[in-house]
Scaffold this motif. Structure first.
Motif, PDB file in Angstrom:
ATOM      1  N   VAL A   1       0.740  -1.325  -0.080  1.00  0.00           N
ATOM      2  CA  VAL A   1       0.097  -0.002  -0.004  1.00  0.00           C
ATOM      3  C   VAL A   1       0.909   1.160  -0.065  1.00  0.00           C
ATOM      4  O   VAL A   1       2.172   1.058   0.433  1.00  0.00           O
ATOM      5  N   LEU A   2       0.116   2.399  -0.152  1.00  0.00           N
ATOM      6  CA  LEU A   2       1.208   3.593  -0.614  1.00  0.00           C
ATOM      7  C   LEU A   2       1.540   4.024   0.947  1.00  0.00           C
ATOM      8  O   LEU A   2       0.656   3.857   1.879  1.00  0.00           O
ATOM      9  N   ASN A   3       2.504   4.552   1.248  1.00  0.00           N
ATOM     10  CA  ASN A   3       2.985   5.140   2.520  1.00  0.00           C
ATOM     11  C   ASN A   3       2.645   6.579   2.563  1.00  0.00           C
ATOM     12  O   ASN A   3       3.315   7.494   2.562  1.00  0.00           O
ATOM     13  N   ILE A   4       1.146   6.611   2.838  1.00  0.00           N
ATOM     14  CA  ILE A   4       0.511   7.983   2.966  1.00  0.00           C
ATOM     15  C   ILE A   4      -0.095   8.032   4.271  1.00  0.00           C
ATOM     16  O   ILE A   4      -0.318   6.814   4.888  1.00  0.00           O
ATOM     17  N   LEU A   5      -0.539   9.083   5.006  1.00  0.00           N
ATOM     18  CA  LEU A   5      -1.032   9.179   6.248  1.00  0.00           C
ATOM     19  C   LEU A   5      -2.382   8.346   6.439  1.00  0.00           C
ATOM     20  O   LEU A   5      -2.520   7.595   7.313  1.00  0.00           O
ATOM     21  N   GLU A   6      -3.246   8.282   5.404  1.00  0.00           N
ATOM     22  CA  GLU A   6      -4.421   7.560   5.646  1.00  0.00           C
ATOM     23  C   GLU A   6      -4.365   6.048   5.685  1.00  0.00           C
ATOM     24  O   GLU A   6      -5.161   5.347   6.071  1.00  0.00           O
ATOM     25  N   ASN A   7      -3.171   5.393   5.129  1.00  0.00           N
ATOM     26  CA  ASN A   7      -2.921   4.174   5.217  1.00  0.00           C
ATOM     27  C   ASN A   7      -1.822   3.747   6.618  1.00  0.00           C
ATOM     28  O   ASN A   7      -1.535   2.619   6.493  1.00  0.00           O
ATOM     29  N   ASP A   8      -1.599   4.729   7.278  1.00  0.00           N
ATOM     30  CA  ASP A   8      -0.725   4.669   8.250  1.00  0.00           C
ATOM     31  C   ASP A   8      -1.793   3.910   9.547  1.00  0.00           C
ATOM     32  O   ASP A   8      -2.381   4.657  10.175  1.00  0.00           O
ATOM     33  N   GLN A   9      -1.956   2.705   9.594  1.00  0.00           N
ATOM     34  CA  GLN A   9      -3.114   2.241  10.351  1.00  0.00           C
ATOM     35  C   GLN A   9      -2.470   1.578  11.825  1.00  0.00           C
ATOM     36  O   GLN A   9      -3.094   0.978  12.435  1.00  0.00           O
ATOM     37  N   ARG A  10      -0.965   1.943  11.911  1.00  0.00           N
ATOM     38  CA  ARG A  10      -0.227   1.106  12.800  1.00  0.00           C
ATOM     39  C   ARG A  10      -0.604  -0.165  13.001  1.00  0.00           C
ATOM     40  O   ARG A  10      -0.629  -0.663  14.261  1.00  0.00           O
ATOM     41  N   LEU A  11      -0.524  -0.831  12.064  1.00  0.00           N
ATOM     42  CA  LEU A  11      -0.536  -2.559  12.145  1.00  0.00           C
ATOM     43  C   LEU A  11       0.926  -2.703  12.230  1.00  0.00           C
ATOM     44  O   LEU A  11       1.882  -2.109  11.877  1.00  0.00           O
ATOM     45  N   ALA A  12       0.797  -3.959  12.614  1.00  0.00           N
ATOM     46  CA  ALA A  12       2.395  -4.550  13.383  1.00  0.00           C
ATOM     47  C   ALA A  12       2.214  -5.924  13.157  1.00  0.00           C
ATOM     48  O   ALA A  12       1.089  -6.503  12.977  1.00  0.00           O
ATOM     49  N   ILE A  13       3.399  -6.306  13.177  1.00  0.00           N
ATOM     50  CA  ILE A  13       3.656  -7.861  13.247  1.00  0.00           C
ATOM     51  C   ILE A  13       3.022  -8.383  14.397  1.00  0.00           C
ATOM     52  O   ILE A  13       2.973  -8.240  15.622  1.00  0.00           O
ATOM     53  N   GLY A  14       2.060  -9.568  13.977  1.00  0.00           N
ATOM     54  CA  GLY A  14       1.218 -10.419  14.872  1.00  0.00           C
ATOM     55  C   GLY A  14      -0.468  -9.696  14.942  1.00  0.00           C
ATOM     56  O   GLY A  14      -1.324 -10.503  15.456  1.00  0.00           O
ATOM     57  N   ASP A  15      -0.624  -8.602  14.344  1.00  0.00           N
ATOM     58  CA  ASP A  15      -1.922  -8.202  14.464  1.00  0.00           C
ATOM     59  C   ASP A  15      -2.723  -9.073  13.343  1.00  0.00           C
ATOM     60  O   ASP A  15      -2.404  -9.533  12.363  1.00  0.00           O
ATOM     61  N   SER A  16      -4.105  -9.172  13.639  1.00  0.00           N
ATOM     62  CA  SER A  16      -5.143  -9.822  13.031  1.00  0.00           C
ATOM     63  C   SER A  16      -5.626  -8.877  11.700  1.00  0.00           C
ATOM     64  O   SER A  16      -5.962  -7.680  12.206  1.00  0.00           O
ATOM     65  N   VAL A  17      -6.102  -9.296  10.498  1.00  0.00           N
ATOM     66  CA  VAL A  17      -6.331  -8.506   9.398  1.00  0.00           C
ATOM     67  C   VAL A  17      -7.396  -9.062   8.804  1.00  0.00           C
ATOM     68  O   VAL A  17      -7.129 -10.405   8.729  1.00  0.00           O
ATOM     69  N   ASN A  18      -8.189  -8.461   7.896  1.00  0.00           N
ATOM     70  CA  ASN A  18      -9.289  -8.886   7.086  1.00  0.00           C
ATOM     71  C   ASN A  18      -8.720  -8.672   5.727  1.00  0.00           C
ATOM     72  O   ASN A  18      -8.346  -7.348   5.531  1.00  0.00           O
ATOM     73  N   VAL A  19      -8.367  -9.560   4.960  1.00  0.00           N
ATOM     74  CA  VAL A  19      -7.798  -9.544   3.539  1.00  0.00           C
ATOM     75  C   VAL A  19      -8.875  -9.300   2.535  1.00  0.00           C
ATOM     76  O   VAL A  19      -9.662 -10.131   2.610  1.00  0.00           O
ATOM     77  N   VAL A  20      -8.863  -8.047   1.729  1.00  0.00           N
ATOM     78  CA  VAL A  20      -9.891  -8.066   0.784  1.00  0.00           C
ATOM     79  C   VAL A  20      -9.229  -7.712  -0.457  1.00  0.00           C
ATOM     80  O   VAL A  20      -8.249  -7.201  -0.905  1.00  0.00           O
ATOM     81  N   ILE A  21     -10.055  -8.516  -1.611  1.00  0.00           N
ATOM     82  CA  ILE A  21      -9.643  -8.670  -2.864  1.00  0.00           C
ATOM     83  C   ILE A  21     -10.702  -8.254  -3.831  1.00  0.00           C
ATOM     84  O   ILE A  21     -11.733  -8.851  -3.429  1.00  0.00           O
ATOM     85  N   ASN A  22     -10.732  -7.586  -4.738  1.00  0.00           N
ATOM     86  CA  ASN A  22     -11.914  -7.297  -5.706  1.00  0.00           C
ATOM     87  C   ASN A  22     -11.653  -8.478  -6.730  1.00  0.00           C
ATOM     88  O   ASN A  22     -10.644  -8.490  -7.269  1.00  0.00           O
ATOM     89  N   PRO A  23     -12.718  -9.205  -7.124  1.00  0.00           N
ATOM     90  CA  PRO A  23     -12.513 -10.548  -7.865  1.00  0.00           C
ATOM     91  C   PRO A  23     -11.918 -10.124  -9.365  1.00  0.00           C
ATOM     92  O   PRO A  23     -11.470 -10.959  -9.997  1.00  0.00           O
ATOM     93  N   VAL A  24     -12.308  -8.705  -9.770  1.00  0.00           N
ATOM     94  CA  VAL A  24     -11.811  -8.445 -11.195  1.00  0.00           C
ATOM     95  C   VAL A  24     -10.318  -8.518 -11.121  1.00  0.00           C
ATOM     96  O   VAL A  24      -9.786  -8.630 -12.033  1.00  0.00           O
TER      97      VAL A  24
END
Length: 337
Positions: A307-330
């Motif tokens: 993802v782009l390194n911009i403020l809105e993508n700075d979610q403070r995610l770290a190693i070990g965090d749980s995330v939901n992975v989203v893909i547009n099927p297209v």
């Protein structure tokens, strides 16, 4: 209109096919790149075009003329080699003038033409410099001027940036493309570096194991690769067999491989106790300048997400965090090979 045509060209070495039934048509004024890994046949193909190697089968046409059996010196083709092949005992002027002297051009014309082509490659005033006094980039420009001054119909370039550092490579790409456009010379360029191919090319032929896998514009090859090899070789991707693909999306029948580019995937924080459609764990993270790169473990498969390194993508995610992975099927691509 096609300037160069290769028709069913094949070349074997010790019963190993270096080039296998390759057909290409390269347009006048086009910057055309042969792209592929080491040993794929791209340099052999360039040497076949130049006449340094003769094909076992097939024909080569330049401006509608069959040059398959023509001697190197009669093809009016210029070639810049990987090591530049400059004469160390000649100065810059003498190196650039060499081809014209062989043609017995007058001294007055040679002087004017050398000045013109040194200006073209931004080396005005370097006439008396020794080759040993030049940087790698300057030597490359001398080699280019020496080739272009004879006004060949076709320019062949065999990985000319491989001996340069990364910063100088970027600069020379821009200069080479500018020169090629300025004089509108048809150019065939060999590289294993996809960034070079994408920066310079009008069209690209992707080669592998002596085969031409796909021909198209850089954007076409990146967005619509012909098979799993092209998808993996051109840019980064997450490549899975259909059986290992860790998402519950329907895949086209007969498909064997699935590809998803890292930038086509997004991740969302998954609070403790919450269930996601495609839950995963961050197992690695790094900042790569303008990009944030994540490694996600999803159903025992590793997935790269960028993802782009911009403020809105700075979610403070770290190693070990749980995330939901989203893909547009297209953005999911499936391949039968």
């Amino acid at each position: 209109m096609s300037l160069l045509e290769l028709r069913n060209i094949s070349k074997n070495y010790a019963n190993h096919p270096a080039c296998n039934d390759i057909s290409l048509a390269i347009d006048e004024g086009e910057f055309f790149t042969l792209l592929g890994p080491s040993g794929c046949g791209k340099t052999t193909l360039l040497r076949l075009i130049s006449g340094l190697v003769k094909p076992d089968n097939g024909q080569i046409f330049l401006a509608k003329r069959n040059i398959t059996e023509l001697a190197v010196e009669k093809r009016n083709i210029g070639m810049v080699f990987q090591n530049y092949a400059l004469f160390p005992h000649f100065n810059v002027f003498e190196n650039v003038a060499y081809g014209l002297k062989l043609k017995k051009v007058s001294k007055k014309t040679i002087k004017a033409k050398v000045a013109e082509y040194l200006d073209l490659v931004k080396l005005t005033g370097y006439d008396n410099r020794k080759i040993s006094e030049l940087s790698g980039g300057e030597q490359q420009r001398v080699a280019l001027a020496r080739t272009l001054i004879t006004e060949p119909s076709l320019l062949l370039l065999d990985e000319p940036f491989s001996n340069l550092d990364a910063k100088l490579r970027d600069k020379m790409r821009v200069e080479l493309k500018s020169i090629q456009r300025r004089i509108n010379i048809t150019t065939v360029f060999v590289t294993h570096d996809q960034s070079e191919a994408f920066t310079l090319s009008d069209r690209i032929a992707v080669l592998n194991e002596g085969q031409c896998i796909q021909v198209g514009s850089p954007s076409k090859i990146y967005a619509d690769p012909a098979n799993s090899f092209v998808a993996a070789f051109v840019g980064e991707t997450n490549l899975f067999t259909v059986q290992d693909f860790p998402f519950n999306y329907k895949i086209a029948p007969l498909s064997k491989f699935v590809s998803v580019r890292p930038q086509h995937i997004s991740i969302q924080p998954l609070p403790s106790g919450k269930a996601g459609d495609h839950p995963g764990i961050i197992v690695d993270f790094k900042t790569n300048g303008a990009l944030l790169e994540y490694q996600i473990k999803l159903k025992n498969q590793l997935l790269k997400v960028v993802v782009l390194n911009i403020l809105e993508n700075d979610q403070r995610l770290a190693i070990g965090d749980s995330v939901n992975v989203v893909i547009n099927p297209v953005n999911i691509q499936a391949f039968v090979s």
